[in-house]
Design a protein around this motif. Structure first.
Motif, mmCIF file in Angstrom:
data_model
loop_
_atom_site.group_PDB
_atom_site.id
_atom_site.type_symbol
_atom_site.label_atom_id
_atom_site.label_comp_id
_atom_site.label_asym_id
_atom_site.label_seq_id
_atom_site.Cartn_x
_atom_site.Cartn_y
_atom_site.Cartn_z
ATOM 1 N N PRO A 82 34.431 14.062 51.454
ATOM 2 C CA PRO A 82 33.725 12.794 51.238
ATOM 3 C C PRO A 82 32.306 12.895 51.811
ATOM 4 O O PRO A 82 32.134 13.232 52.980
ATOM 5 C CB PRO A 82 34.551 11.766 52.010
ATOM 6 C CG PRO A 82 35.780 12.472 52.482
ATOM 7 C CD PRO A 82 35.496 13.938 52.465
ATOM 8 N N SER A 139 36.347 5.058 53.819
ATOM 9 C CA SER A 139 36.766 6.384 53.358
ATOM 10 C C SER A 139 38.103 6.775 53.988
ATOM 11 O O SER A 139 38.277 6.663 55.204
ATOM 12 C CB SER A 139 35.707 7.433 53.722
ATOM 13 O OG SER A 139 36.164 8.725 53.377
ATOM 14 N N ARG A 169 30.311 9.541 47.675
ATOM 15 C CA ARG A 169 30.800 8.162 47.760
ATOM 16 C C ARG A 169 29.688 7.118 47.690
ATOM 17 O O ARG A 169 29.937 5.965 47.342
ATOM 18 C CB ARG A 169 31.601 7.981 49.044
ATOM 19 C CG ARG A 169 32.807 8.921 49.124
ATOM 20 C CD ARG A 169 33.669 8.632 50.317
ATOM 21 N NE ARG A 169 34.305 7.313 50.248
ATOM 22 C CZ ARG A 169 35.453 7.074 49.630
ATOM 23 N NH1 ARG A 169 36.088 8.041 49.004
ATOM 24 N NH2 ARG A 169 35.955 5.857 49.621
#
Length: 321
Positions: free
Chosen positions: A7, A118, A34
């Protein structure tokens, strides 16, 4: 790399090489991009937002949220690098205006939201002045619990570009860079020492520019606008530096750099050293520390060497995917 994509959030001032970094991040299967946040730097913040949305669109990226951030550094006025990146900050390539729109929250709010939401700790990649990151760390220090590490393009061990000793991103907002170093998470500094070395050969740039795929072609046009160094042989004319994109390459292929954990501080006093990243490579303390006591500087993983061929190959394979 294990099976799951990393991420990632990129904080940028989209000029030419930030755009190269975004193209790579969107296309590499090992990255889960993201969010992207924007800050004044290479051009004004509204221009950065526009450029970022345009690049994501040209790259065929999914609907990634883009946040508008700080209009100027914490203390200094904004000072753009349009002489390097063109009047629009993106090489004046005449790209169409984006149809995408930015998120309805500011960059710091977006950073906090996406980091804490996340499912796995986020890798933050700032390729710009560090104003947004400093504001985030001071406003929402709780985000550090879900930050894996910060890999920032900035600073220099040896020679600067904004001044003799200071690199542009740190020089643009030295106080913000000093805040970053106190983040309390692992930090990698991808500075000018490696930044300037990673150059895509002219023949590869020529091939990218001839592509019919919009994102690949854009990478070629951006590289052609970003010459390696003045005074090179004519056959090197189209060769282009990867710049900021090297920091993103470092995230997916950390073995491509040789780094050392070293104490780093930012010079904040007015004058010719302001914005310098002072990297202490001495094997033992000197007289200053012996007589005045040792000051604990944050330890930073500083990139000292880069495997140029490895990163060029990685970049080309990814953007031509």
């Amino acid at each position: 790399m294990n099976g799951q994509p990393i991420p990632v959030i990129i904080d940028c001032d989209t000029g030419v090489d930030d755009a190269l970094a975004l193209l790579f991040a969107v296309r590499h299967p090992g990255i889960d991009l993201r969010a992207v946040t924007c800050v004044a730097g290479n051009t004004d913040v509204d221009g950065v937002v526009r450029n970022t949305l345009t690049v994501l669109e040209q790259a065929g990226a999914p609907d990634i949220p883009v946040g508008r951030g700080a209009e100027r550094p914490l203390i200094e006025p904004a000072r753009s690098a349009r002489h390097v990146h063109g009047a629009d900050g993106m090489g004046d390539l005449g790209l169409p205006a984006p149809t995408r729109t930015p998120a309805d929250v500011d960059a710091v709010t977006l950073l906090r939201r996406e980091i804490l939401a996340s499912p796995r700790p986020v890798t933050l990649i700032p390729t710009a002045p560090l104003t947004n990151i400093a504001l985030l760390l001071r406003t929402h220090p709780e985000v550090t619990r879900n930050i894996e590490r910060i890999v920032f393009m900035g600073g220099a061990v040896a020679t600067g570009n904004a001044t003799a000793v200071a690199e542009f991103n740190v020089w643009h907002d030295p106080e913000a860079a000093a805040v970053l170093l106190t983040a309390g998470v692992p930090i990698t500094m991808y500075g000018l020492d490696v930044f300037t070395q990673v150059v895509v050969p002219g023949a590869d740039v020529h091939r990218l520019r001839a592509s019919t795929e919009p994102g690949t072609r854009l990478a070629g046009e951006l590289l052609a606008h970003r010459p390696a160094h003045q005074g090179e042989a004519p056959e090197a004319e189209e060769a282009g530096g990867l710049g900021d994109a090297g920091a993103v390459c470092t995230v997916v292929d950390p073995a491509g750099i040789t780094s050392r954990l070293l104490p780093v501080e930012v010079a904040l006093a007015p004058g010719p050293t302001r914005g310098q990243t002072i990297v202490d490579r001495r094997p033992r303390p000197g007289e200053s520390e012996i007589h005045q006591g040792v000051r604990q500087q944050p330890l930073v993983d500083v990139a000292l060497e880069v495997d140029v061929d490895r990163f060029v190959k990685l970049y080309l394979e990814t953007v031509e995917r």
